[in-house]
Each structure stands twice: as structure tokens, then as C-alpha cells.
Write an enzyme that holds these catalytic residues in place. Structure first.
Site, PDB file in Angstrom:
ATOM      1  N   ASP A 204       0.835  -1.199   0.000  1.00  0.00           N
ATOM      2  CA  ASP A 204       0.000   0.000   0.000  1.00  0.00           C
ATOM      3  C   ASP A 204       0.875   1.256   0.000  1.00  0.00           C
ATOM      4  O   ASP A 204       1.861   1.332   0.744  1.00  0.00           O
ATOM      5  CB  ASP A 204      -0.867  -0.032   1.267  1.00  0.00           C
ATOM      6  CG  ASP A 204      -1.949   1.019   1.280  1.00  0.00           C
ATOM      7  OD1 ASP A 204      -2.825   0.962   0.394  1.00  0.00           O
ATOM      8  OD2 ASP A 204      -1.930   1.891   2.178  1.00  0.00           O
ATOM      9  N   GLU A 266       1.684  -0.552  -5.060  1.00  0.00           N
ATOM     10  CA  GLU A 266       0.647   0.428  -5.345  1.00  0.00           C
ATOM     11  C   GLU A 266       1.342   1.786  -5.292  1.00  0.00           C
ATOM     12  O   GLU A 266       1.586   2.334  -4.224  1.00  0.00           O
ATOM     13  CB  GLU A 266      -0.475   0.375  -4.297  1.00  0.00           C
ATOM     14  CG  GLU A 266      -1.652   1.253  -4.698  1.00  0.00           C
ATOM     15  CD  GLU A 266      -2.117   2.252  -3.662  1.00  0.00           C
ATOM     16  OE1 GLU A 266      -3.141   2.892  -3.902  1.00  0.00           O
ATOM     17  OE2 GLU A 266      -1.472   2.423  -2.607  1.00  0.00           O
TER      18      GLU A 266
HETATM   19  C1  NOJ Z   1      -4.399   2.945  -0.865  1.00  0.00           C
HETATM   20  C2  NOJ Z   1      -5.521   2.006  -0.594  1.00  0.00           C
HETATM   21  O1  NOJ Z   1      -5.797   1.263  -1.753  1.00  0.00           O
HETATM   22  C3  NOJ Z   1      -6.672   2.850  -0.131  1.00  0.00           C
HETATM   23  O2  NOJ Z   1      -7.863   2.136  -0.078  1.00  0.00           O
HETATM   24  C4  NOJ Z   1      -6.313   3.453   1.194  1.00  0.00           C
HETATM   25  O3  NOJ Z   1      -7.339   4.343   1.600  1.00  0.00           O
HETATM   26  C5  NOJ Z   1      -5.014   4.232   1.117  1.00  0.00           C
HETATM   27  N1  NOJ Z   1      -4.007   3.550   0.368  1.00  0.00           N
HETATM   28  C6  NOJ Z   1      -4.456   4.488   2.490  1.00  0.00           C
HETATM   29  O4  NOJ Z   1      -3.992   3.292   3.052  1.00  0.00           O
END
Ligand code: NOJ
Length: 541
Positions: A204, A266
Site C-alpha cells: 500500500d 501500489e
Molecule cells: C491505498 C488504498 O488502496 C486505499 O484504499 C487506502 O485508503 C489508502 N491507500 C491508504 O492506506
């Protein structure tokens, strides 16, 4: 199915959003036993792996992306035994399992943050996070101008006068990655889950862990709920050079385990060359290609994005990772139902312009067939195989995404793509669970999208995905290579192995080359065997 350590290079990975996949106990919230029970369905669909969004203990202020304990399972979702069973059952079925790792921030209920609050400014407990004194004579101004991705300022002040950084919700304090204790802790968390048999981690906010050392002010407007930052020098909170050494150290840990364990970033980073730095040979294995997800529905736009990303990844020896939907963006069956060129939306409400649902689904099916024809790996988001649209008329008072409140109701947020799945048209909660309960309301239209209305029905979206995944495997498309083909303006076609993938974006029907044998088509061809607008065809050459 043959498996190698490089299984991920051409894998189709299905994102399970645990709250909304399947609810075994009827409390309206999906859970791990629910997922385990439905794994045979994913096997049948034909994917190679599942990625599970967070299921760890959490106050759920950001749907579990606020982790209070990285080594447990939230009781809402089950327990560690249920996680072990899920992993074992998936492996039994030949499916790999990727879990979500949230290293940029913890929950404010994590024991470290509680200890930090209880400790004094300057203490080792506070050093695990980013605490600073404020600006101005009495320190009442935040330490810098940074804004939260969910809206509002990115700093919160404590009664003792210090401020802490939270790039997301106030309940998600950012960790301090220059602290060796933080680094050691996450190496241990990796080992904890690797030891339980997981095949990888979706990381993440992978571009956010390291902040520019001076926490320099950043005055550019920040887009609520983010997206790709404009190309140019990276802002002081994103894509800093220091993140890469972290991933190199993680890669060393993963390489110590058998079976090809992977890291997927991500990272909302562009241009493609910058993103490709995350997948250099000693770093991560994959990075989501969000430029593809964001591209306009047009041949030239998609061709440019595909070319750029293939080239950038080739240059570092990685494959490209395609994606069209996830739990943070408007589902592509809805996105594509708006006029081409509509700016990115961050949630849709009943009062907003509504999409052309039929057009959106038609284009979504064509888009998916193009994506699954590309070489590399692809990620699917639960429900897209049913053609599920966004819930675009959800009542505002049931919204749970923190971005809705934090943006002062400027952005509706991401709840519309997170609605529990419909499995059976005529069952309570459309078969999501044994009762009517559903943590977000399911629209009445869910009955027509339910799995049992689609399986075995020729032309249904589920059957399209099922056929595409089988053909993709049979023709080795994921491991193939792309060559562009000449087609009339308004269409885009490439050859991958012995398969032609042709999409028509503009009005005039396009003829297939002589001798081409249609394998699959996102909609029927016209009476002359030509490809109508907003249709993708796979044909054997
Ligand atoms: C990316 C995640 O996919 C999202 O859902 C989340 O709110 C943020 N990062 C913070 O962790």
C-alpha cells in the site's frame, strides 16, 4: 497447471475485498470463511491468484487500511486459523495468495501509536512516527503545508502542543521510515506472513514511505483521493529515492523463501520510467499500471500508454501489470459510460450526472478483452466479471469512506465500488450472506448481475471473462509479445502470438483480415462479420 517461480509474470490476479466478497455468518460484513467457501468459484473462473485487501485487526476507519496489529485477523473477518485455512485451501486449488501490507501508516489504535501518545515529545516512542513542533510563535500553525489525500491538512495537534503527520485519515499516523526499529518491524511482519505460506504482498502507498528529509512545504494543489501526480519533480512526500532501498531489503527476505514470493507496488507514479524503477531486478516484481486505468477510451491514447509502459518495463526486465478497476476507483463499467474525456471522478452520487449504463458495460467488456490480450500480468477487481457497475445513487448518509467527511462533502468517495457482491438473484442480500444484512446497501439492479443469472448464459459477462481467461492461458497471451497491426483509423489492433486483438473505438464497423478465425468477441459481430463500435475481438491468425 505448470508452476514456476516466475508465475507472476503472466498471472491474472483477482482482488478480493474481504468486507464485500462473501459473508459466512450473516452480520453483513464479508469474512475469511466466506472467501474460503467461494474459492472454487475463482478457480472455475480461471484466475491464477487472489489478492486480499486488509483483514487485520483495525478500527476500520479506512476499511482496514488502518492496521492496529499486523500479525492478526480482525474478529469481524475471523481469526488466524481462518487465514491459515484460506491459504491452504487456495493452494489446494492451485491459486496463489497475496496479502495487503500497509507500511506507510498504522492505525492510531496500534500499540506503537498509543505508546507515542503516552510518551513525551522527543521520546523513542514518538520517533517511530513523524512528530514535529508547530510553526508560529506558539506553535499553533502546522509544521508544513501538506494536505491529506482525503482532504484537509495532513497534521493533527496533540494537547501537549506537538503535531503528527497523517497523509491519509487523522486515524492513520505516518510511520518514520528513517527509524531502524520501523524497518526491522516490517521485515519481521513479512516473515510472519511468508511463514504462513502467502505468495506475496501488495504494498500500500509504496511511493510514500520516505518523505523528503526537510518536510519541505508543498504548495501545489493536491487532488483529494489522489491519482497520478503530474509528471515533474516528485512532491516531497511521494516517490522519494529512499523508498528503493527499503524494497531491496524486502526482496532479499522474499528471495529466501521458495516458490516465487512477490511484491506488487501500489505507487501512483508517472511517467512510466519512474514507475519502472520499482520493478528493477532487485526490487519489486510488479507495479500497478494506473496510467492504463486512467487512459481515455481512444485508440491513440491507449496505444501510447501501452507502448510507453511496455518499453519502460522491458528496459528493467519486468513485465507490465495491467488493471482497470480496484477498490479505490469508479468501476470501469461505469467510468466508460461517461463521455470520453470526462475528468476522473472520485465517487458519484444520486444528484450527479448518471452514466449511460449500457454503453459503459459494452465498453468495459471491450476494454477487458483488450487488457486480457496484452502480454504481462493483469489484475481483476471482484465483481467486474459480473459487469458490476458503481453504485451511483447510494444515499449519502450511509457512506463510510473517510474522504466523504474529510473533503467537506466535496468528494463522495469510494463506497460506490465497494458494495457487497451479488451471487444469487433471489436470495437475501443477493447471496452475499445468509441474511439481508449488507454493510453498504445493494441496489435492486444487483439481481440482474447475480452470478446465478450469468453462469451458463451465452453472452453474459461472466461467460466472457471465463472464456477469455481460458483462451489467454491456452494461447499463452500473458507470456507473449505485442506487434501493432495496421487497421483503419478509429480502431486499434495488435498481434500477440497467433492471436489478433482488435478494438473498434469509432463508429464505422471494421473488417477482420481475410482468414482470421474469431475466437471471442465482447459483443456479436455485425451481419457481415465486421467489428462494431466499442467491441474487441480476439481472432486466430
Ligand atoms: C491505498 C488504498 O488502496 C486505499 O484504499 C487506502 O485508503 C489508502 N491507500 C491508504 O492506506
Amino acid at each position: 497447471m505448470p508452476r514456476t517461480d516466475a508465475w507472476w509474470r503472466d498471472a491474472v490476479i483477482y482482488q478480493v475485498y474481504p468486507r464485500s466478497f462473501a459473508d459466512s455468518d450473516g452480520d453483513g460484513m464479508g469474512d475469511l470463511p466466506g472467501i474460503t467457501g467461494r474459492l472454487p468459484h475463482l478457480r472455475e473462473l480461471g484466475v491464477d491468484a487472489v489478492w486480499l485487501s486488509p483483514f487485520y485487526p483495525s478500527p476500520q476507519h479506512d476499511a482496514g487500511y488502518d492496521v492496529a496489529d499486523y500479525r492478526g485477523v480482525d474478529p469481524r473477518f475471523g481469526d488466524l486459523g481462518d487465514a491459515d485455512k484460506l491459504i491452504a485451501e487456495a493452494h489446494q486449488l492451485g491459486l496463489k495468495v497475496i496479502v495487503d501490507l500497509v507500511p506507510n501508516h498504522t492505525s492510531d489504535e496500534h500499540e506503537w501509536f498509543r505508546a507515542a501518545l503516552a510518551a513525551a515529545p522527543g521520546s523513542p516512542e514518538r520517533e517511530r512516527y513523524i512528530f514535529r513542533d508547530g510553526r508560529g510563535a506558539d506553535g499553533s500553525e502546522p509544521p508544513n503545508s501538506w494536505q491529506s489525500v482525503f482532504g484537509g491538512r495532513a497534521w493533527e495537534r496533540l494537547p501537549d502542543g506537538q503535531w503528527y503527520l497523517h497523509l491519509f485519515d487523522v486515524s492513520q499516523p505516518d510511520l518514520n521510515w528513517s527509524n531502524p526499529e520501523v524497518r526491522a518491524e516490517f521485515l519481521d511482519v513479512l516473515r510472519f506472513w511468508l511463514g504462513r505460506g502467502v505468495d506475496g504482498f501488495r504494498v500500500d502507498v509504496a511511493h510514500g514511505l520516505v518523505k523528503d528529509g526537510d518536510l519541505t512545504d508543498w504548495t501545489q494543489p493536491s487532488v483529494i483521493l489522489g491519482g497520478l501526480e503530474p509528471a515533474g519533480p516528485p512532491p516531497p512526500m511521494w516517490d522519494q529515492e529512499g523508498v528503493h532501498e527499503i524494497y531491496r531489503s524486502w526482496r532479499e527476505v522474499l528471495d529466501g523463501y521458495e516458490g516465487g514470493r512477490i511484491l506488487v507496488a501500489e505507487a501512483w507514479v508517472q511517467p512510466a520510467e519512474r514507475l519502472a524503477r520499482y520493478v528493477r531486478p532487485d526490487e519489486m516484481h510488479q507495479a500497478f499500471n494506473f496510467e492504463y486505468l486512467d487512459a481515455a477510451w481512444s485508440g491513440p491514447a491507449l496505444r501510447a500508454v501501452i507502448d510507453k509502459n511496455l518499453a519502460a518495463n522491458d528496459a528493467v526486465g519486468a513485465t507490465t501489470t495491467w488493471v482497470l478497476s480496484n477498490h479505490d476507483v469508479v468501476r470501469h463499467a461505469t467510468r466508460l459510460g461517461y463521455p470520453v474525456g470526462t475528468p476522473r471522478q472520485h465517487g458519484i452520487g444520486a444528484g450527479d450526472p448518471q452514466p449511460d449504463a449500457a454503453l459503459g458495460l459494452r465498453r468495459a467488456r471491450a476494454a477487458t478483452l483488450q487488457m486480457l490480450g496484452l502480454p504481462g500480468s493483469a489484475y481483476l477487481y471482484q465483481g467486474e466479471e459480473l459487469g458490476l457497475p458503481e453504485h451511483t445513487t447510494m444515499p449519502d448518509d450511509v457512506r463510510q469512506d473517510p474522504a466523504w467527511e474529510r473533503s467537506g462533502h466535496a468528494e463522495r468517495g469510494r463506497d460506490g465500488c465497494r458494495v457487497p457482491l451479488p451471487w444469487e438473484a433471489d436470495a437475501p442480500s443477493y447471496g452475499f450472506g445468509p441474511t439481508d444484512a449488507s454493510w453498504l446497501p445493494q441496489p435492486a439492479a444487483w439481481s440482474e448481475y447475480a452470478l446465478d443469472r450469468q453462469q451458463g448464459v451465452a453472452g453474459s459477462t461472466w461467460e466472457l471473462y471465463h472464456a477469455a481467461l481460458g483462451l489467454r492461458r491456452g494461447h499463452g497471451l500473458g507470456a507473449g509479445a505485442l506487434t501493432w497491426q495496421d487497421v483503419p483509423a478509429g480502431a486499434l489492433a495488435f498481434r500477440n502470438g497467433d492471436v489478433l486483438v482488435l478494438t473498434n473505438f469509432e463508429a464505422a464497423p471494421v473488417a477482420l483480415p481475410a482468414g482470421a478465425r474469431v475466437l471471442l468477441s465482447s459483443e456479436p459481430l455485425d451481419d457481415d462479420g465486421r467489428v462494431p463500435v466499442d467491441v474487441t475481438v480476439w481472432a486466430a491468425l
